[in-house]
Design a protein around this motif. Structure first.
Motif, PDB file in Angstrom:
ATOM      1  N   THR A  26       0.581  -1.325  -0.061  1.00  0.00           N
ATOM      2  CA  THR A  26       0.114  -0.116   0.040  1.00  0.00           C
ATOM      3  C   THR A  26       0.991   0.958  -0.176  1.00  0.00           C
ATOM      4  OG1 THR A  26      -1.691   1.352   0.783  1.00  0.00           O
ATOM      5  CG2 THR A  26      -0.504   0.184   2.481  1.00  0.00           C
ATOM      6  N   ARG A  27       1.663   1.345   0.427  1.00  0.00           N
ATOM      7  CA  ARG A  27       2.860   2.292   0.730  1.00  0.00           C
ATOM      8  C   ARG A  27       3.091   3.036  -0.947  1.00  0.00           C
ATOM      9  NH1 ARG A  27       7.888   0.164   4.610  1.00  0.00           N
ATOM     10  NH2 ARG A  27       6.682  -1.407   3.827  1.00  0.00           N
ATOM     11  N   ASP A  28       3.450   1.780  -1.774  1.00  0.00           N
ATOM     12  CA  ASP A  28       3.454   2.271  -3.401  1.00  0.00           C
ATOM     13  C   ASP A  28       2.520   2.743  -3.614  1.00  0.00           C
ATOM     14  OD1 ASP A  28       6.026   0.988  -2.770  1.00  0.00           O
ATOM     15  OD2 ASP A  28       5.954  -1.025  -3.257  1.00  0.00           O
ATOM     16  N   VAL A  29       1.371   2.521  -3.896  1.00  0.00           N
ATOM     17  CA  VAL A  29       0.094   3.215  -4.562  1.00  0.00           C
ATOM     18  C   VAL A  29       0.394   4.329  -3.543  1.00  0.00           C
ATOM     19  CG1 VAL A  29      -2.477   2.490  -3.837  1.00  0.00           C
ATOM     20  CG2 VAL A  29      -1.120   0.716  -3.855  1.00  0.00           C
ATOM     21  N   GLN A  33       0.242  11.243 -11.335  1.00  0.00           N
ATOM     22  CA  GLN A  33       0.403  10.805 -13.280  1.00  0.00           C
ATOM     23  C   GLN A  33      -0.291   9.658 -13.258  1.00  0.00           C
ATOM     24  OE1 GLN A  33       2.624  12.803 -15.281  1.00  0.00           O
ATOM     25  NE2 GLN A  33       2.473  13.877 -13.214  1.00  0.00           N
ATOM     26  N   PHE A  34      -0.959   8.818 -12.888  1.00  0.00           N
ATOM     27  CA  PHE A  34      -1.164   7.267 -12.722  1.00  0.00           C
ATOM     28  C   PHE A  34      -2.666   7.653 -12.833  1.00  0.00           C
ATOM     29  CE2 PHE A  34      -2.609   3.106 -12.060  1.00  0.00           C
ATOM     30  CZ  PHE A  34      -2.257   2.723 -12.796  1.00  0.00           C
ATOM     31  N   HIS A  35      -4.050   7.258 -13.628  1.00  0.00           N
ATOM     32  CA  HIS A  35      -5.349   7.251 -13.533  1.00  0.00           C
ATOM     33  C   HIS A  35      -5.435   5.759 -13.720  1.00  0.00           C
ATOM     34  CE1 HIS A  35      -5.344  11.118 -13.352  1.00  0.00           C
ATOM     35  NE2 HIS A  35      -3.920  11.480 -14.563  1.00  0.00           N
ATOM     36  N   GLY A  36      -5.208   4.615 -13.386  1.00  0.00           N
ATOM     37  CA  GLY A  36      -5.891   3.608 -13.526  1.00  0.00           C
ATOM     38  C   GLY A  36      -5.865   2.993 -12.120  1.00  0.00           C
ATOM     39  N   VAL A  37      -6.050   1.912 -12.257  1.00  0.00           N
ATOM     40  CA  VAL A  37      -6.377   0.811 -10.756  1.00  0.00           C
ATOM     41  C   VAL A  37      -5.181   0.725 -10.214  1.00  0.00           C
ATOM     42  CG1 VAL A  37      -9.003   0.925 -11.243  1.00  0.00           C
ATOM     43  CG2 VAL A  37      -6.971  -1.112 -12.192  1.00  0.00           C
ATOM     44  N   TYR A  38      -5.479  -0.029  -9.290  1.00  0.00           N
ATOM     45  CA  TYR A  38      -3.934  -0.656  -9.284  1.00  0.00           C
ATOM     46  C   TYR A  38      -4.087  -2.502  -8.367  1.00  0.00           C
ATOM     47  CZ  TYR A  38      -2.026   3.379  -8.073  1.00  0.00           C
ATOM     48  OH  TYR A  38      -1.521   4.888  -8.359  1.00  0.00           O
ATOM     49  N   HIS A  39      -2.814  -3.178  -8.644  1.00  0.00           N
ATOM     50  CA  HIS A  39      -3.601  -4.830  -8.108  1.00  0.00           C
ATOM     51  C   HIS A  39      -1.927  -4.734  -6.696  1.00  0.00           C
ATOM     52  CE1 HIS A  39      -4.861  -8.779  -7.657  1.00  0.00           C
ATOM     53  NE2 HIS A  39      -3.654  -8.828  -7.830  1.00  0.00           N
ATOM     54  N   VAL A  40      -2.639  -5.271  -5.821  1.00  0.00           N
ATOM     55  CA  VAL A  40      -0.933  -4.955  -4.701  1.00  0.00           C
ATOM     56  C   VAL A  40      -1.206  -6.534  -5.040  1.00  0.00           C
ATOM     57  CG1 VAL A  40      -0.785  -5.041  -1.869  1.00  0.00           C
ATOM     58  CG2 VAL A  40      -2.269  -2.499  -3.318  1.00  0.00           C
ATOM     59  N   LEU A  41       0.306  -6.886  -5.014  1.00  0.00           N
ATOM     60  CA  LEU A  41       0.823  -8.357  -4.257  1.00  0.00           C
ATOM     61  C   LEU A  41       1.298  -8.448  -2.565  1.00  0.00           C
ATOM     62  CD1 LEU A  41       3.654  -8.036  -7.131  1.00  0.00           C
ATOM     63  CD2 LEU A  41       1.856  -8.939  -7.381  1.00  0.00           C
ATOM     64  N   GLY A  42       1.225  -7.878  -2.037  1.00  0.00           N
ATOM     65  CA  GLY A  42       1.630  -7.816  -0.547  1.00  0.00           C
ATOM     66  C   GLY A  42       2.617  -8.834  -0.198  1.00  0.00           C
ATOM     67  N   GLY A  43       3.759  -8.015  -0.918  1.00  0.00           N
ATOM     68  CA  GLY A  43       5.098  -8.584  -1.356  1.00  0.00           C
ATOM     69  C   GLY A  43       6.030  -9.111  -2.221  1.00  0.00           C
ATOM     70  N   LEU A  81       4.471  -3.539 -14.164  1.00  0.00           N
ATOM     71  CA  LEU A  81       4.882  -3.890 -13.161  1.00  0.00           C
ATOM     72  C   LEU A  81       6.211  -2.831 -12.567  1.00  0.00           C
ATOM     73  CD1 LEU A  81       5.601  -6.979 -15.159  1.00  0.00           C
ATOM     74  CD2 LEU A  81       3.629  -6.794 -14.177  1.00  0.00           C
ATOM     75  N   ALA A  82       5.248  -2.436 -11.183  1.00  0.00           N
ATOM     76  CA  ALA A  82       5.535  -1.650 -11.294  1.00  0.00           C
ATOM     77  C   ALA A  82       6.493  -1.581  -9.316  1.00  0.00           C
ATOM     78  CB  ALA A  82       4.876  -0.515 -10.351  1.00  0.00           C
ATOM     79  N   LEU A  83       7.857  -2.923  -9.293  1.00  0.00           N
ATOM     80  CA  LEU A  83       8.293  -3.470  -8.172  1.00  0.00           C
ATOM     81  C   LEU A  83       9.725  -1.989  -8.308  1.00  0.00           C
ATOM     82  CD1 LEU A  83       6.873  -6.811  -9.138  1.00  0.00           C
ATOM     83  CD2 LEU A  83       6.228  -5.135  -7.809  1.00  0.00           C
ATOM     84  N   SER A  84       9.947  -2.937  -7.256  1.00  0.00           N
ATOM     85  CA  SER A  84      11.415  -2.301  -6.907  1.00  0.00           C
ATOM     86  C   SER A  84      12.795  -2.782  -7.723  1.00  0.00           C
ATOM     87  CB  SER A  84      11.598  -2.224  -5.448  1.00  0.00           C
ATOM     88  OG  SER A  84      10.563  -1.796  -4.714  1.00  0.00           O
ATOM     89  N   ALA A  85      13.218  -1.725  -7.476  1.00  0.00           N
ATOM     90  CA  ALA A  85      15.195  -2.035  -8.474  1.00  0.00           C
ATOM     91  C   ALA A  85      15.942  -2.968  -7.880  1.00  0.00           C
ATOM     92  CB  ALA A  85      15.548  -1.220  -9.100  1.00  0.00           C
ATOM     93  N   THR A  86      15.145  -4.422  -6.777  1.00  0.00           N
ATOM     94  CA  THR A  86      15.918  -5.218  -6.533  1.00  0.00           C
ATOM     95  C   THR A  86      15.968  -6.459  -6.686  1.00  0.00           C
ATOM     96  OG1 THR A  86      14.451  -5.253  -4.898  1.00  0.00           O
ATOM     97  CG2 THR A  86      15.449  -3.598  -4.022  1.00  0.00           C
TER      98      THR A  86
END
Lengths: 204, 204
Positions: free
Chosen positions: A89-92, A100-110, A142-147
């Motif tokens: 939810t922090r990323d949301v 800048q974003f007008h779509g919807v989300y999907h939270v993976l939870g990890g 796919l907006a995930l951390s660069a790790t």
């Protein structure tokens, strides 16, 4: 530490279980709370209890919400065909604050992390596949951390989703605004040259 | 911050009221708690509630305790004629962990600080005077911080207590063990020369 009271010790132990809070910090926080009026502490412990018992997770995107469907998924103006996949939810909140974003989300939870014992089945991935199957989705970001964990999860998701007729994209990686070239690590700099964009697009 | 849930926002706001905890840290702590089992959170909020409702302050020394008289004041082996005056329970714990002090304590509950609106009447000073009047006290050690507020409080206490037949001392100030001379500030170094001790005493 030698506590003069068992109650004090209990409270300090509870606080020091939090990430990044040691015994000394915990003691400082507890003594601060002890100096507050009783109803302040009651409100604090109330907020905690309610948090766990009353909070919902959106049935569509799995984001934290007060109702069964979150505000973003309910908003009629949002593009339901554009899904941004994030870790939590922090990323949301971070993406929402960019406006800048007008779509919807999907939270993976990890993220997939074998070191921590988190596999694909622990994440909210099946529901994403279901959304792609049942809804009219045209793009998944796919907006995930660069790790390591982020990249592993992106790769896994890509394999899962590539057979759907949907565009799969990742957020751009490169040099941050305000970043000076000489201090940027080589991997980032190298990639930012390889994935350079035409100037006209960069100012669009 | 744009919270997706009112309950989440409440919990974050409560945490960010703590000293040294900003909104981002608060959010991290709350999300960590949210991932814990329900009984862990219940135990946390229980520890907080009990802390405020059930905790006692020792009737003699004002230290935090589980009973009306704290363990130190009840201990028969402690020298009741030697009182160490400290700011709060953290200082009691620090001095206790040295195992060098065998007297009893008196907890002021703060320091005189006009900037913060704390005057002598807000501290537990009258009770200290009463102890000197009623008990057979031979020495009072003023173990307060070496700050403006600490020095002001020491000066005030000295004026209050000097008419009693009791020795008043302060803890030694000087260079810490492991401290290198060249990095010590001038005030401390100057005072440590002025208040030098004979070598035989320093190794006693």
């Amino acid at each position: 530490m030698n506590f003069s009271s068992k109650l004090l010790e209990n409270a300090v132990n509870e606080f020091s279980r939090l990430p990044g809070v040691g015994q000394k910090t915990a003691l400082r926080l507890v003594l601060h709370l002890l100096n507050q009026p009783a109803h302040d502490i009651e409100r604090f412990s109330d907020a905690l209890t309610k948090l766990k018992t009353e909070i919902c997770y959106c049935e569509i995107c799995n984001n934290i919400a007060d109702q069964t469907i979150c505000e973003i998924c309910r908003a009629p103006k949002r593009d339901k065909g554009l899904i941004c996949v994030v870790e939590d939810t922090r990323d949301v909140m971070a993406i929402e604050s960019t406006q800048q974003f007008h779509g919807v989300y999907h939270v993976l939870g990890g993220l997939i992390s074998p070191m921590d014992g988190v596999g694909p089945s622990d994440l909210n991935i099946d529901k994403l596949v279901e959304r792609l199957r049942n809804e009219d989705v045209h793009e998944v970001i796919l907006a995930l951390s660069a790790t390591m964990e982020g990249d592993t999860t992106i790769f896994y998701l890509y394999k899962k989703l590539k057979d759907f007729k949907v565009q799969i994209s990742t957020i751009a990686r490169g040099i941050a605004f305000g970043g000076e070239l000489e201090y940027v690590d080589e991997v980032t700099l190298g990639r930012s040259i390889a994935t350079r964009v035409p100037y006209e697009r960069s100012i669009a």
